[in-house]
Design an enzyme around this catalytic site. Structure first.
Site, PDB file in Angstrom:
ATOM      1  N   ARG A  74       0.846  -1.202   0.000  1.00  0.00           N
ATOM      2  CA  ARG A  74       0.000   0.000   0.000  1.00  0.00           C
ATOM      3  C   ARG A  74       0.877   1.247   0.000  1.00  0.00           C
ATOM      4  NH1 ARG A  74      -3.317  -0.072   5.065  1.00  0.00           N
ATOM      5  NH2 ARG A  74      -4.561  -1.630   3.991  1.00  0.00           N
ATOM      6  N   ARG A 143      -1.238   7.254   9.223  1.00  0.00           N
ATOM      7  CA  ARG A 143      -1.413   6.650   7.904  1.00  0.00           C
ATOM      8  C   ARG A 143      -1.543   7.757   6.846  1.00  0.00           C
ATOM      9  NH1 ARG A 143      -3.657   1.329   8.351  1.00  0.00           N
ATOM     10  NH2 ARG A 143      -2.721   0.317  10.171  1.00  0.00           N
ATOM     11  N   LYS A 208      -2.845   2.295  14.874  1.00  0.00           N
ATOM     12  CA  LYS A 208      -2.853   3.161  13.701  1.00  0.00           C
ATOM     13  C   LYS A 208      -3.497   4.506  14.045  1.00  0.00           C
ATOM     14  CE  LYS A 208      -7.059   0.875  12.057  1.00  0.00           C
ATOM     15  NZ  LYS A 208      -7.618   0.017  11.004  1.00  0.00           N
ATOM     16  N   LYS A 210      -5.215   8.036  12.101  1.00  0.00           N
ATOM     17  CA  LYS A 210      -5.715   8.559  10.829  1.00  0.00           C
ATOM     18  C   LYS A 210      -6.094  10.037  10.942  1.00  0.00           C
ATOM     19  CE  LYS A 210      -7.387   4.046   9.313  1.00  0.00           C
ATOM     20  NZ  LYS A 210      -8.539   3.233   8.848  1.00  0.00           N
ATOM     21  N   CYS A 429     -15.210  -3.360   1.196  1.00  0.00           N
ATOM     22  CA  CYS A 429     -13.799  -3.638   1.447  1.00  0.00           C
ATOM     23  C   CYS A 429     -13.377  -4.856   0.624  1.00  0.00           C
ATOM     24  CB  CYS A 429     -13.573  -3.888   2.930  1.00  0.00           C
ATOM     25  SG  CYS A 429     -14.219  -5.491   3.496  1.00  0.00           S
ATOM     26  N   CYS A 435      -7.654 -10.668   2.297  1.00  0.00           N
ATOM     27  CA  CYS A 435      -7.540 -10.112   3.646  1.00  0.00           C
ATOM     28  C   CYS A 435      -7.612 -11.217   4.698  1.00  0.00           C
ATOM     29  CB  CYS A 435      -8.643  -9.093   3.899  1.00  0.00           C
ATOM     30  SG  CYS A 435      -8.563  -8.362   5.558  1.00  0.00           S
ATOM     31  N   CYS A 474     -15.800  -7.944   7.785  1.00  0.00           N
ATOM     32  CA  CYS A 474     -15.617  -8.146   9.224  1.00  0.00           C
ATOM     33  C   CYS A 474     -15.985  -6.850   9.938  1.00  0.00           C
ATOM     34  CB  CYS A 474     -14.183  -8.572   9.551  1.00  0.00           C
ATOM     35  SG  CYS A 474     -12.975  -7.233   9.488  1.00  0.00           S
ATOM     36  N   CYS A 478     -13.503  -1.204   7.404  1.00  0.00           N
ATOM     37  CA  CYS A 478     -12.632  -0.456   6.493  1.00  0.00           C
ATOM     38  C   CYS A 478     -13.401   0.353   5.447  1.00  0.00           C
ATOM     39  CB  CYS A 478     -11.655  -1.410   5.817  1.00  0.00           C
ATOM     40  SG  CYS A 478     -10.417  -2.079   6.953  1.00  0.00           S
TER      41      CYS A 478
END
Length: 563
Positions: A74, A143, A208, A210, A429, A435, A474, A478
């Site tokens: 990514r 990110r 993470k 954002k 997603c 994934c 899930c 995302c």
């Protein structure tokens, strides 16, 4: 005596990684197809996840073979802006080393899937050759910083872009590990007392982080789903300042009712000159106080929820040496993506293309990837990726735009105005088969399901309603399903929890409506609700607002009555 806190395994790995070096360099010399668990965690900071083809797992296990390992890589593309040359480099790499597809993410960047371990270094070097990095694409750090993708022009927008890039620079990892491992860079010898990571330290952030920028009134980037949401206020051609909200995040753990998504809460207003230091201060507070024992509660949203906004302001003021100004009120008028033909300055034309679920590839009936490659070579447009997984071709002349539209049609690619609104508002997603967190299908399931919904809306006479539907495989969210008017979240293989009632502006989350609905029953389950919406809605009322006004309990009773 206070009991010593036990750090999570990831914290130990980060601490022992020597600023993200781990034993990656050594592992690259080994004749193996995959990395150790410790290196997998460190590699995330370098912009990649180790995955395997889950469609093949059972058969390979049965045959006594190892999994079909590969890497998802990514990039970090601040604000999602690329040149045609940079776009073509990703296209080339996807063909040369990947699975011949490119995936636009909800964070305005590209993912390449199917990269074998032996090809990682060549892939990363080629990405860096066009002045793009993957450092910061993943991992417990800031990110890719996103913003509204609309190709606005003028001093105000230039200033916001400049401030965004300043925040990017200030919050990027400074370790030299990336250049040493992937680009054959010289090892850095630090002077005594220096550190490679003045902001992050040796253990980086608890999870993470954002950041999103938006323009007052336009929430196409869903900024409140971020740890820091930054809204630019305009004063003529200048930036009057920024309102910051903090503590957003979509992830949750389905098995733990104490985890949940949050929208960012209003925090402060800052002048442009103070934006970077305030952002760094907020990040520093999360670094020092965030949960490092349990990763399920390590996002800053839980720190904000536990300590409160006032505590955060006090802690920030203590570190900054001055009090923060209160946040400004903001009116939001739109959250729709910027699609179709967009008129620019000085006769320029921009074309916003709908890319279903962000996947750029060729099929038997639609040569999307090939025609975009042709367009990049012939017209050299600037490319803007959107947070809704779409793409804008910028800076075309009127004639070029018409020619590009014809090329797209000839390749079987529909223009945005040829789709009904429900498709344009949809997102999924990737989930299966790449994934590792996916529980149920998402990208491979939604195209069929969304067209079933489209048919239902046509039958009900609601075909012009742009109801926002998003699906994830899930609970991590995302594709931001928790701020969709209808959200489908994979619970087990083939079954989804259904959420209803977010608003179009992206400032209200939805609520759980029904659990464990089979994929083939999603449309039939919601059909009576859509029918009631058609019959009972008020003038101008969106589907999400209708659900909240009537109440989910009342809607549940209607389901019982229908069944």
């Amino acid at each position: 005596m206070e009991k010593e806190k036990k750090l999570s395994k990831n914290e130990t790995i980060k601490q022992e990684s020597h600023f993200l070096r781990g034993t990656i360099a050594e592992a690259l010399q080994e004749d193996s197809t995959h990395f150790s668990e410790e290196n997998i965690q460190v590699l995330k900071f370098h912009g990649m996840y180790q995955q395997d083809d889950r469609d093949l797992r059972r058969q390979l296990t049965k045959e006594g073979k190892e999994r079909a390992y590969s890497m998802m890589i990514r990039a970090r593309i601040p604000g999602g802006i690329l040149s045609a040359e940079q776009y073509l480099q990703f296209d080339k790499l996807s063909e040369q080393y990947g699975n011949e597809t490119m995936r636009i993410t909800t964070r305005q960047t590209f993912q390449l899937h199917g990269i074998l371990k032996k090809n990682i270094k060549a892939t990363l070097k080629s990405i860096n050759d066009v002045l793009i990095t993957t450092l910061g694409g993943c991992g417990d750090q800031v990110r890719n910083i996103v913003t509204c993708a609309a190709p606005h022009e003028g001093p105000f927008y230039d200033s916001v872009r400049k401030d965004l890039l300043a925040v990017v620079d200030a919050t990027s990892a400074k370790t030299n590990a990336y250049h040493e491992i992937w680009l054959d860079g010289e090892k850095v010898n630090l002077a005594e007392g220096e550190t490679e990571e003045p902001l992050y330290g040796e253990t980086y952030l608890p999870r993470k982080f954002k950041i999103a920028f938006g323009y007052e009134g336009d929430n196409c980037a869903d900024i409140f789903s971020n740890d820091i949401a930054i809204t630019a206020h305009r004063a003529g051609d200048e930036v009057a300042g920024y309102t910051l909200a903090i503590g957003g995040g979509m992830g949750r753990t389905a098995s733990d009712k104490n985890t949940r998504p949050f929208l960012a809460k209003p925090f402060c207003f800052v002048e442009p000159s103070k934006l970077t230091e305030v952002c760094k201060t907020v990040i520093g507070i999360q670094r020092d106080f965030g949960n490092r024992e349990n990763r399920k509660f390590a996002r800053m949203k839980y720190l904000v929820a536990d300590r409160g906004i006032e505590w955060f302001r006090e802690e920030a003021a203590k570190r900054l040496g001055y009090e923060l100004d209160p946040p400004r009120d903001i009116d939001w008028t739109s959250s729709h993506d910027h699609l179709g033909r967009l008129e620019g300055e000085a006769g320029k034309v921009h074309l916003g293309l709908f890319i279903e679920n962000g996947r750029i590839h060729d099929t038997e009936t639609m040569k999307l990837k090939s025609v975009l490659r042709e367009i990049m070579v012939a017209y050299q447009p600037t490319v803007r990726l959107t947070t809704q997984q779409n793409l804008i071709l910028c800076n075309l002349t009127e004639q070029q735009a018409s020619e590009v539209e014809q090329l797209l049609r000839d390749a079987g690619v529909k223009l945005a105005d040829e789709y009904r609104p429900i498709l344009l508002e949809s997102m999924a997603c990737p989930s299966m088969p790449t994934c590792g967190l996916g529980i149920a299908e998402s990208e491979r399931a939604l195209p069929t399901i969304i067209r079933e919904f489209e048919a239902a809306l046509v039958k009900l006479g609601l075909q012009d309603d742009g109801i926002i539907i998003r699906m994830t495989g899930c609970a991590n969210g995302c594709a931001r399903p928790y701020i969709a008017e209808i959200g489908f979240v994979g619970r087990v293989l083939g079954k989804y929890d259904v959420f209803l009632g977010a608003n179009v502006a992206g400032t209200r989350m939805n609520q759980l409506f029904k659990e464990m609905v089979p994929a083939q029953e999603l449309v039939s389950t919601l059909y009576p609700i859509l029918e009631a919406y058609r019959d009972e809605r008020r003038a101008g009322e969106s589907f999400g607002d209708y659900c909240v006004r009537v109440g989910l309990d009342q809607l549940q009773e209607r389901l019982v009555t229908v069944s």
